[in-house]
Design an enzyme around this catalytic site. Structure first.
Site, PDB file in Angstrom:
ATOM      1  N   GLY A  55       0.812  -1.203   0.000  1.00  0.00           N
ATOM      2  CA  GLY A  55       0.000   0.000   0.000  1.00  0.00           C
ATOM      3  C   GLY A  55       0.847   1.256   0.000  1.00  0.00           C
ATOM      4  O   GLY A  55       0.582   2.189   0.742  1.00  0.00           O
ATOM      5  N   HIS A  56       1.878   1.261  -0.858  1.00  0.00           N
ATOM      6  CA  HIS A  56       2.750   2.423  -0.983  1.00  0.00           C
ATOM      7  C   HIS A  56       3.524   2.354  -2.297  1.00  0.00           C
ATOM      8  O   HIS A  56       3.485   1.360  -3.005  1.00  0.00           O
ATOM      9  CB  HIS A  56       3.714   2.525   0.203  1.00  0.00           C
ATOM     10  CG  HIS A  56       4.652   1.369   0.329  1.00  0.00           C
ATOM     11  ND1 HIS A  56       4.382   0.288   1.133  1.00  0.00           N
ATOM     12  CD2 HIS A  56       5.851   1.115  -0.250  1.00  0.00           C
ATOM     13  CE1 HIS A  56       5.385  -0.571   1.046  1.00  0.00           C
ATOM     14  NE2 HIS A  56       6.289  -0.092   0.216  1.00  0.00           N
ATOM     15  N   ALA A  57       4.214   3.447  -2.594  1.00  0.00           N
ATOM     16  CA  ALA A  57       5.093   3.529  -3.768  1.00  0.00           C
ATOM     17  C   ALA A  57       6.443   4.056  -3.303  1.00  0.00           C
ATOM     18  O   ALA A  57       6.564   4.618  -2.214  1.00  0.00           O
ATOM     19  CB  ALA A  57       4.500   4.474  -4.814  1.00  0.00           C
ATOM     20  N   ARG A 102       2.318  -0.424  -5.006  1.00  0.00           N
ATOM     21  CA  ARG A 102       2.282  -1.873  -4.828  1.00  0.00           C
ATOM     22  C   ARG A 102       1.427  -2.257  -3.634  1.00  0.00           C
ATOM     23  O   ARG A 102       1.385  -1.558  -2.620  1.00  0.00           O
ATOM     24  CB  ARG A 102       3.664  -2.453  -4.675  1.00  0.00           C
ATOM     25  CG  ARG A 102       4.278  -2.199  -3.314  1.00  0.00           C
ATOM     26  CD  ARG A 102       5.077  -3.386  -2.903  1.00  0.00           C
ATOM     27  NE  ARG A 102       5.454  -3.317  -1.518  1.00  0.00           N
ATOM     28  CZ  ARG A 102       6.602  -3.715  -1.069  1.00  0.00           C
ATOM     29  NH1 ARG A 102       7.512  -4.163  -1.885  1.00  0.00           N
ATOM     30  NH2 ARG A 102       6.851  -3.678   0.212  1.00  0.00           N
TER      31      ARG A 102
END
Length: 147
Positions: A55-57, A102
């Site tokens: 839950g981040h990039a 992702r």
């Protein structure tokens, strides 16, 4: 942040040395199997049923994500297109360039997610809000069209 698309991510077959007593896969920086130098290794495990991770990039970080044990789904997004990989074999990994969102889902019991990363942990490299990521990618695309 690079202007990567999900099509820049690739499934990488890792070397597998068969032995009747158990197989081994080794990844060395000098072999060119992955397109970056490994500076950090970490793994996720004991993920409760139904939970997701990620839950981040990342703005600059490159990664190779491997199911060291068990299985899980890796969903990537470039702000426009999504691509999902099911990882279930420890001799396959997904190369993930910077600039992609992702999420990790559908962990099997006992799954281990092994991550090889190009940089040490740096909180400033993360984008943890999906809407902020989408705005950032949209701005990158506008700048690309202008230049």
């Amino acid at each position: 942040m690079q202007n990567s698309s999900v099509y820049d991510s690739t499934l990488v077959k890792l070397p597998k040395v068969f032995n009747e007593k158990g197989n081994i896969t080794a990844i060395n920086n000098s072999e060119g199997i992955i397109p970056f130098t490994i500076d950090r290794v970490y793994y996720l495990y004991d993920i409760p049923g139904g939970e997701g991770r990620g839950g981040h990039a990342h703005k600059e970080l490159e990664q190779l994500i491997v199911a060291g044990s068990g299985s899980f789904d890796l969903m990537l997004s470039d702000g426009t297109t999504n691509k999902t990989f099911n990882l279930s074999r420890p001799y396959y990994g997904v190369y993930m360039p910077p600039g992609l969102w992702r999420e990790l889902h559908n962990f099997s019991s006992g799954a281990i997610c092994l991550v090889l990363a190009s940089e040490k942990y740096d909180e400033a490299d993360y984008i943890r809000d999906k809407e902020e990521f989408n705005r950032y990618k949209k701005n990158k695309n506008v700048l690309k069209e202008i230049s």
